[in-house]
Design an enzyme around this catalytic site. Structure first.
Site, PDB file in Angstrom:
ATOM      1  N   ARG A  32     -27.667  -2.161  13.553  1.00  0.00           N
ATOM      2  CA  ARG A  32     -26.942  -3.419  13.383  1.00  0.00           C
ATOM      3  C   ARG A  32     -27.775  -4.524  14.006  1.00  0.00           C
ATOM      4  O   ARG A  32     -28.801  -4.262  14.649  1.00  0.00           O
ATOM      5  CB  ARG A  32     -25.505  -3.377  13.932  1.00  0.00           C
ATOM      6  CG  ARG A  32     -25.190  -2.442  15.019  1.00  0.00           C
ATOM      7  CD  ARG A  32     -25.910  -2.694  16.279  1.00  0.00           C
ATOM      8  NE  ARG A  32     -25.760  -4.071  16.735  1.00  0.00           N
ATOM      9  CZ  ARG A  32     -26.586  -4.703  17.537  1.00  0.00           C
ATOM     10  NH1 ARG A  32     -27.680  -4.097  17.988  1.00  0.00           N
ATOM     11  NH2 ARG A  32     -26.378  -5.942  17.918  1.00  0.00           N
ATOM     12  N   GLY A  33     -27.297  -5.756  13.859  1.00  0.00           N
ATOM     13  CA  GLY A  33     -28.079  -6.914  14.297  1.00  0.00           C
ATOM     14  C   GLY A  33     -28.740  -7.491  13.056  1.00  0.00           C
ATOM     15  O   GLY A  33     -29.380  -6.766  12.294  1.00  0.00           O
ATOM     16  N   ALA A  34     -28.608  -8.805  12.867  1.00  0.00           N
ATOM     17  CA  ALA A  34     -29.052  -9.431  11.624  1.00  0.00           C
ATOM     18  C   ALA A  34     -30.517  -9.132  11.287  1.00  0.00           C
ATOM     19  O   ALA A  34     -30.810  -8.650  10.171  1.00  0.00           O
ATOM     20  CB  ALA A  34     -28.784 -10.936  11.686  1.00  0.00           C
ATOM     21  N   GLN A  50     -20.837  -3.824  21.936  1.00  0.00           N
ATOM     22  CA  GLN A  50     -22.302  -3.850  21.902  1.00  0.00           C
ATOM     23  C   GLN A  50     -22.899  -4.385  23.204  1.00  0.00           C
ATOM     24  O   GLN A  50     -24.019  -4.031  23.562  1.00  0.00           O
ATOM     25  CB  GLN A  50     -22.806  -4.725  20.745  1.00  0.00           C
ATOM     26  CG  GLN A  50     -22.486  -4.198  19.357  1.00  0.00           C
ATOM     27  CD  GLN A  50     -21.219  -4.814  18.799  1.00  0.00           C
ATOM     28  OE1 GLN A  50     -20.314  -5.208  19.539  1.00  0.00           O
ATOM     29  NE2 GLN A  50     -21.128  -4.885  17.491  1.00  0.00           N
ATOM     30  N   ASP A  83     -26.056 -14.462  13.027  1.00  0.00           N
ATOM     31  CA  ASP A  83     -26.054 -13.695  11.783  1.00  0.00           C
ATOM     32  C   ASP A  83     -26.315 -14.575  10.576  1.00  0.00           C
ATOM     33  O   ASP A  83     -26.817 -14.122   9.551  1.00  0.00           O
ATOM     34  CB  ASP A  83     -24.742 -12.929  11.624  1.00  0.00           C
ATOM     35  CG  ASP A  83     -24.694 -11.786  12.618  1.00  0.00           C
ATOM     36  OD1 ASP A  83     -24.350 -12.045  13.790  1.00  0.00           O
ATOM     37  OD2 ASP A  83     -25.075 -10.659  12.255  1.00  0.00           O
ATOM     38  N   ASN A  89     -21.856 -15.790  14.285  1.00  0.00           N
ATOM     39  CA  ASN A  89     -22.358 -14.727  15.159  1.00  0.00           C
ATOM     40  C   ASN A  89     -21.167 -13.848  15.517  1.00  0.00           C
ATOM     41  O   ASN A  89     -20.027 -14.124  15.116  1.00  0.00           O
ATOM     42  CB  ASN A  89     -23.033 -15.339  16.410  1.00  0.00           C
ATOM     43  CG  ASN A  89     -23.798 -14.290  17.210  1.00  0.00           C
ATOM     44  OD1 ASN A  89     -24.548 -13.498  16.638  1.00  0.00           O
ATOM     45  ND2 ASN A  89     -23.614 -14.278  18.517  1.00  0.00           N
ATOM     46  N   LYS A  90     -21.414 -12.798  16.259  1.00  0.00           N
ATOM     47  CA  LYS A  90     -20.389 -11.818  16.622  1.00  0.00           C
ATOM     48  C   LYS A  90     -19.090 -12.481  17.061  1.00  0.00           C
ATOM     49  O   LYS A  90     -19.096 -13.475  17.781  1.00  0.00           O
ATOM     50  CB  LYS A  90     -20.945 -10.966  17.769  1.00  0.00           C
ATOM     51  CG  LYS A  90     -20.039  -9.859  18.269  1.00  0.00           C
ATOM     52  CD  LYS A  90     -19.584  -8.923  17.180  1.00  0.00           C
ATOM     53  CE  LYS A  90     -20.722  -8.398  16.361  1.00  0.00           C
ATOM     54  NZ  LYS A  90     -20.319  -7.938  15.019  1.00  0.00           N
TER      55      LYS A  90
END
Lengths: 350, 350
Positions: A49-51, A199, A240, A250-251
């Site tokens: 995960r993570g853009a 996370q 993101d 973002n998250k």
């Protein structure tokens, strides 16, 4: 000192190897994928995960997919490649890096269309690996630029994980912290645990600890109180998707953190490569927000935390308005408000 | 319709029966305590929690303790009672209701000092049960007053659990919602899950569901985003201690929620009985904040969520400045800013 961060994803012997982030911080397990459907599943279920990392994963996925297409003409090949690309692009809707990487792979195939298919496949493998290496380089450049914003002794709050684990390596927000550390600055990080998927508690704490950076985990509920006590000098998060006006998806929880930082007059920085900027989107209201499985909220591990049948929502991201962002740190330099102009200038700059 | 809420704690056959809140929402288990040390442990380890509820528990604890003192003179009795009182008062430092209840029990003993010891013990049992019934009555009055602030169709956000489970019955913040429901208003509640101990996800969701109130659980990270979307019309929370100027200590995260509500222009209400007001404390900076076991942050159930040896903090409460509070709902009516004056007027009013 030089920090060589862990490898989140790698292309190895025509296979893709990923560190299974769902098992961190308890176990460090690597999984090997031999076909693009496996990679698509890995992105969807957040093995990775993570853009930026899912952009790289998708590029590797397209390369794996291309290797498996057994046809004779480019037209047939390109049609099948389209299926591969769509399957990978649809795994997660918010991070634009995924679409960006898939489109770049598709453009590569088109550019090579007059060569034999085996050479097109070789070009796609090379392009995916170029995307991989460019991401690490972009993070390094972002780090060098961004670390100038940090002072020796700073306490930096971060939300979710925008580290080596969220990229091909080094990291975006945490890359800035690694670069500051390499420059001899002592940085202490407060990591929001970042419910629902934790996370911050699991990934950020794990990788900072592994790279020798001092870290304190706090629950998301502690953030405002720690800020009020003057214990945080800077906030840095990843992104993101960034709209043309600087609004940043973002998250989930990032918007709240930005609001708290704004109120407490703490600089709030976003660190993201150019591939995270989506100039086609004029403001944050147009960014699609992924709604994920309710179980991420109702359970932690196997442990149910809510009563049965209770209603929950689970938006994976929120949008922070540009007005709350002090600066955006990119691999082409740092930009400030007015973002519409400064981001446009970055995009035209080569 | 009339809502008869669940019983959190009861005095039964000279014993204290509590619903074990650590096992909710998965299991409804009742535990019986026959001595004050058991009650002290139950408060410390949060079998029972919530400022008014632990006040009642402490009063019952003093009564149990008094029953077990086998001496002949009042002096000896009062000295032993002092040990009981201190043991109960020191279990948790932030909620003032605990000290308030213990002091009231001690004052009762002193007032009865010229009567035979058996009659003093009987008076203490009666006083504890009076505190219990007064708490339910106070909640009912708070509900009747506070429900006038809610409109039919409101979506109300609450943080932690300030419900029947946090009191002898009916609840403070949730009592207002129960009273609005009894008055025929349809209220939908957003419950912050409230890390680290998840009282929102576990307790608030459980009791609202049990009493037929529509509830949606959100992680603490979703709060700002839901507010921004205009989905929340009011916020109501409980309190653990209110200073003379209106500054309010409540569950960690409340300050952040208040800040978010302030920014989004959403009314933010605190509901608490008079026993939660500590007029000796002029402002919130003087309220002691309990630091609890790190394991509440590093684990959820048996599931470890952080790497080993990572640093965490675990303050159980934070302080919301009076400036962010629209009104305080008490059992003597609703007060608004300037709180120093309006709270002082409440205290002198009989």
């Amino acid at each position: 000192m030089s920090i060589d961060t862990i490898r989140t994803i790698e292309w190895k012997d025509d296979k893709v190897v990923m560190l299974d982030q769902r098992q961190l911080p308890l176990k460090e397990v690597y999984v090997t994928y031999e076909d693009y459907l496996g990679v698509a599943q890995a992105i969807k279920h957040m093995v990775i995960r993570g853009a930026p990392a899912i952009g790289v994963a998708a590029a590797f996925g397209v390369a794996l997919g291309a290797m498996g297409i057994g046809v004779r003409t480019f037209e047939e090949f390109y049609e099948k490649l389209g299926i591969v690309c769509r399957r990978l692009a649809e795994t997660r809707p918010t991070a634009v890096n995924l679409m960006w990487a898939v489109e770049r792979m598709r453009a590569c195939a088109l550019a090579e269309q007059h060569r034999p298919l085996s050479e097109i496949v070789a070009a796609l493998k090379k392009e995916a690996n170029t995307i991989y290496h460019e991401d690490i380089e972009a993070n390094r450049r972002m780090g060098r630029a961004g670390q100038t914003l940090l002072n020796d002794g700073d306490n930096v709050l971060t939300h979710c994980n925008a580290g080596a684990l969220a990229t091909a390596g080094f990291g975006t927000a945490l890359g800035v912290i690694y670069a500051a550390t390499e420059a001899g600055k002592r940085i202490h990080v407060y990591a929001d645990e970042t419910r629902p998927r934790l996370q911050g508690a699991g990934l950020t704490a794990w990788e900072l600890q592994k790279h020798g950076i001092q870290v304190t985990v706090i629950t998301d509920t502690m953030c405002a109180s720690v800020m009020k006590q003057g214990k945080i000098q800077k906030v840095i998060v990843g992104a993101d998707r960034i709209a043309a006006n600087g609004d940043t998806a973002n998250k989930i929880g990032t918007y709240g953190v930005a609001l708290m930082a704004h109120y407490h007059k703490i600089p709030f920085y976003v660190a993201a490569p150019m591939s995270t900027i989506d100039p086609k989107i004029t403001d944050g209201s147009q960014i699609p927000i992924e709604e994920r499985d309710a179980r991420e909220v109702t359970h932690i591990g196997q442990h149910r935390i809510t009563p049965e049948h209770v209603e929950v929502i689970n938006p994976a991201f929120d949008v922070t308005p540009a007005a709350f962002i002090t600066a955006i740190i990119t691999d082409r330099g740092i930009v400030k408000a007015p973002f519409t102009e400064s981001i446009a200038a970055l995009i035209t700059q080569k």
